[in-house]
Design a protein around this motif. Sequence first.
Motif, PDB file in Angstrom:
ATOM      1  N   HIS B 214      34.786  69.278  80.781  1.00 26.29           N
ATOM      2  CA  HIS B 214      36.305  69.665  81.082  1.00 26.29           C
ATOM      3  C   HIS B 214      37.323  69.509  79.520  1.00 26.29           C
ATOM      4  CE1 HIS B 214      37.022  65.683  83.176  1.00 26.29           C
ATOM      5  NE2 HIS B 214      38.365  66.134  82.262  1.00 26.29           N
ATOM      6  N   LEU B 218      39.549  71.715  77.463  1.00 28.65           N
ATOM      7  CA  LEU B 218      40.266  71.548  76.943  1.00 28.65           C
ATOM      8  C   LEU B 218      41.670  71.292  75.828  1.00 28.65           C
ATOM      9  CD1 LEU B 218      41.325  68.591  80.312  1.00 28.65           C
ATOM     10  CD2 LEU B 218      42.352  71.225  79.960  1.00 28.65           C
ATOM     11  N   LYS B 231      46.681  62.498  80.851  1.00 25.02           N
ATOM     12  CA  LYS B 231      46.723  63.177  82.709  1.00 25.02           C
ATOM     13  C   LYS B 231      44.953  63.439  82.538  1.00 25.02           C
ATOM     14  CE  LYS B 231      48.125  67.194  84.367  1.00 25.02           C
ATOM     15  NZ  LYS B 231      49.044  68.821  84.448  1.00 25.02           N
ATOM     16  N   HIS B 232      44.019  64.507  81.773  1.00 27.38           N
ATOM     17  CA  HIS B 232      43.134  64.321  82.343  1.00 27.38           C
ATOM     18  C   HIS B 232      41.253  63.647  82.380  1.00 27.38           C
ATOM     19  CE1 HIS B 232      44.329  68.298  82.842  1.00 27.38           C
ATOM     20  NE2 HIS B 232      45.162  68.237  81.771  1.00 27.38           N
ATOM     21  N   THR B 233      41.752  62.392  81.410  1.00 25.89           N
ATOM     22  CA  THR B 233      40.928  61.697  81.338  1.00 25.89           C
ATOM     23  C   THR B 233      40.760  60.658  81.732  1.00 25.89           C
ATOM     24  OG1 THR B 233      40.887  62.385  79.215  1.00 25.89           O
ATOM     25  CG2 THR B 233      39.074  60.769  79.474  1.00 25.89           C
TER      26      THR B 233
END
Lengths: 541, 317
Positions: B214, B218, B231-233
């Motif tokens: 993902h 991104l 935010k995502h990791t």
Amino acid sequence: MVLSGKRLRQLSAVVIALALLAACGGPSASSGASGTPHSGGTLAIGIESEVDVLDPQRAGGWVSWRVNRQMFEPLVDEDLSKPSAQAAVPALRPGLATSWELSPDGTVYTFHIRPNVKFHDGTPLDAAAVEFNIRRMWDKSFQYYDAKAAGQTNFVWQPLKSIATPDPMTLQLTMKQPFEPFLRLLSQGGNGSTGIMSPASIKQYGNDNVGEHPVGTGPFKFVDRVRGQRITLARNDDYWGTKPYLDKVVFRPLPDPSSRVASLRANEVDMIAVPPPDSVASLQQSGFQVSEGAPPHVWFLSFNFNDPIMKNKLVRQAINLAIDRQGMATNLLKDTVKPAYDVQAPANAAYVANTEAYGYNPDKAKQLLAQAGYPNGFSTVMMTSVDGSGQIIPVPMAEYIQQNLAKVGIQIQLQTTEWISYLSKWAQGTPPGVGWAQQSWGMTTPYWLYIVTSSSLKAPNGPNVGGYSNPQLDQVMQQAMTATTEAGAVEKWKEANRIVTDDAAIAPIVNDKAPYILSSKVHGFVSPSEEWYDLNTVWLS
Amino acid sequence: MVGFLVRRLLSTVLVLIGVSILVFLIMQLVPGDPVRSMLGQAATAERVTEVRHQLGLDRPLIVQYLDWILGVLHGDLGQSLTLSQPVSSILFPKLGNTMILAGGSLLICLVIGVPLGMVAARRQYSVVDRGSMFVALGGASVPVYWAGLVIINIFALKLGWFPTSGMYDTRNPGGFEDVLVHLVLPSVAAAVVPTAVVARMARGSMVEALHADHVQMLRASGVPERLVIWKHTLRNILPPVVNIVGLQAGYLLGGVIFVEVVFNWPGLGGQLYTSITAGDMPMIQAGVLFIALVFVVVNLVTDVAVALLDPRTRKEA
């Protein structure tokens, strides 16, 4: 801080001067007394372990008595104002009794209690207060009887028959029979003590809690205790005797030896006890003072009389001759101890210099072994602890003995245990198969010899752990204890020393010098011939 | 979640009872009589028997244990044999001191370990990565005792920035600030190993997370790197990091005991050591119970935190 060239030179000059002073002084018994003593300041002492309870009658160990002694006083005390070099045995002096008389038959002691003395809580000292304290340690029917205090002070009060207070300031103690060591025993600490506590404090806090609120009559009074951090005492301005210079004393337990040295170097404490032997020389070079004494300490071996090999006197004598005491003192312990040649320490009136009987002589040891029927030696076991009060560094010392004895063919296996387990094992008596058990002990009263060699105190009933028994010795010691004069007693005690030495029942190995390291600003500290010290004479510059 | 908590709490009680029985039995196997050490060399057999009786040590073991555990259930941890004081009045302050030290270390471990691992992962195989991981490996291999002595030598003796040991100034003990100054060196010493472990763990998780599908997606979609990381990791590396921090917190409680010795910090470790050498059973029992309790609670909190952060573990639980 940046130092200018001039400042730096000034500073170097001061450092060199200090180093020279320290070098010239060498190990001194009393620290430098230059300048004028003046009041004020806080003395911080780094001590080698946490202190037991601040209940002087219950507390075990020298570390605890060094603290308790500053707050509590016995009826009869020792004069600790003189270093060992000037007083090999500290003289007895009046404590909370101004004077005393002994009846001609040696059984009734009449003590005149010091007038106008107040406990730190303001209550007055009188004969009733002293009686209260004695009953706490001795009278099972007394409301405030304390089994722990009684257990510790057993040997002091054992001969006591009755107590009377004919008037408010007079105390009469009647003994079952004459007991010559009594006065000296009153001044001792370490196995409990007879320090007098405020009866009001015992009533208020109870036997178990009074140690958290110590109230005595001594030159210092209790301020606070944070376990593991500090015990703070402050000068008792109402003290009846010479008031101390110091405002405060802080005892700080620093069990780790390197932490102790680091704290001293960082000026967090002003003096430390039990420096690691390897650090003494370098601390001295850095300008610190060394104060040493000759306390009544003997690091000794008790031979096992129930062991078929050890029963043989020639074997015991051979072992004594095969141990290189001087070598151990110099090479292993860096002269922080002295080789011991008598069963009693030099800080004892009955000390006899026995260098011949116990001098290092491996050849003669081999001859004796051959005579005893062991020309090729034998194997046995030595019991010692890995740590403990007054034990110095027991394992390396035992290994040193192991090497010494291997040279005459005696192979020893070491059996080491940590202190508390060791103390229990030791008190049970030396088991079969074990050649000897090691211990560190000693007192300024020759009576100590009775405690460790009397046939009536064979383990497990008492501390004669080797099970040694000699009727002739018992008789001589009985005469010493019931003598009515000190001189008469000392003669008998010396005779007892000779008997024990001839029997080689005990092998004394070394006497500790109990070194303290002091910063250069500490003055007036005296290392007397005791395991403890007074702080009345200490001042800070 | 509630069922999970209840089950965990129940098992905690069982674990603690088990620990107390085990400790009690082990201490019976240790040779030595606490009364002997209390009364010293001069004690006669008669006096020892008298004091043993007074302390109730001559009763059958099972009676002694039941008496003790009943007291504990009523909130009474008993009296110390050697100090004659309530165990709680001695141990609670010491436990507090140990928590202060462990807390300080944990803070250092979080503030340095996690960012260090993240930075290293961001610049994988760079000088920063290799350098910091080398230091971390070194840190994880250093014996606490030795690290403590080196730290004292440099920062207390040579530089004189901090006191060598203790919790308060010896001559003029102060308040909070005094404690803080004394806290720095021991907490750094205690934090060395956990920080290194956390840093390596954080790096590993971060590397893995940055290579996740993902994240690649991104990045390919042109999402700014800042958002990708924060935010995502970060969210994805939190569960393993929280887990390892929880483990380290437990480790710290054990590890600070050595630091307490070197820095003369008046904590539970030193007290427990003294009590064990004196055979002071009630103190040992309570001390071990405290440590076990804290360990179990830290584990519980960690599990709950992970469950909150990662819905997958919640379902499994």
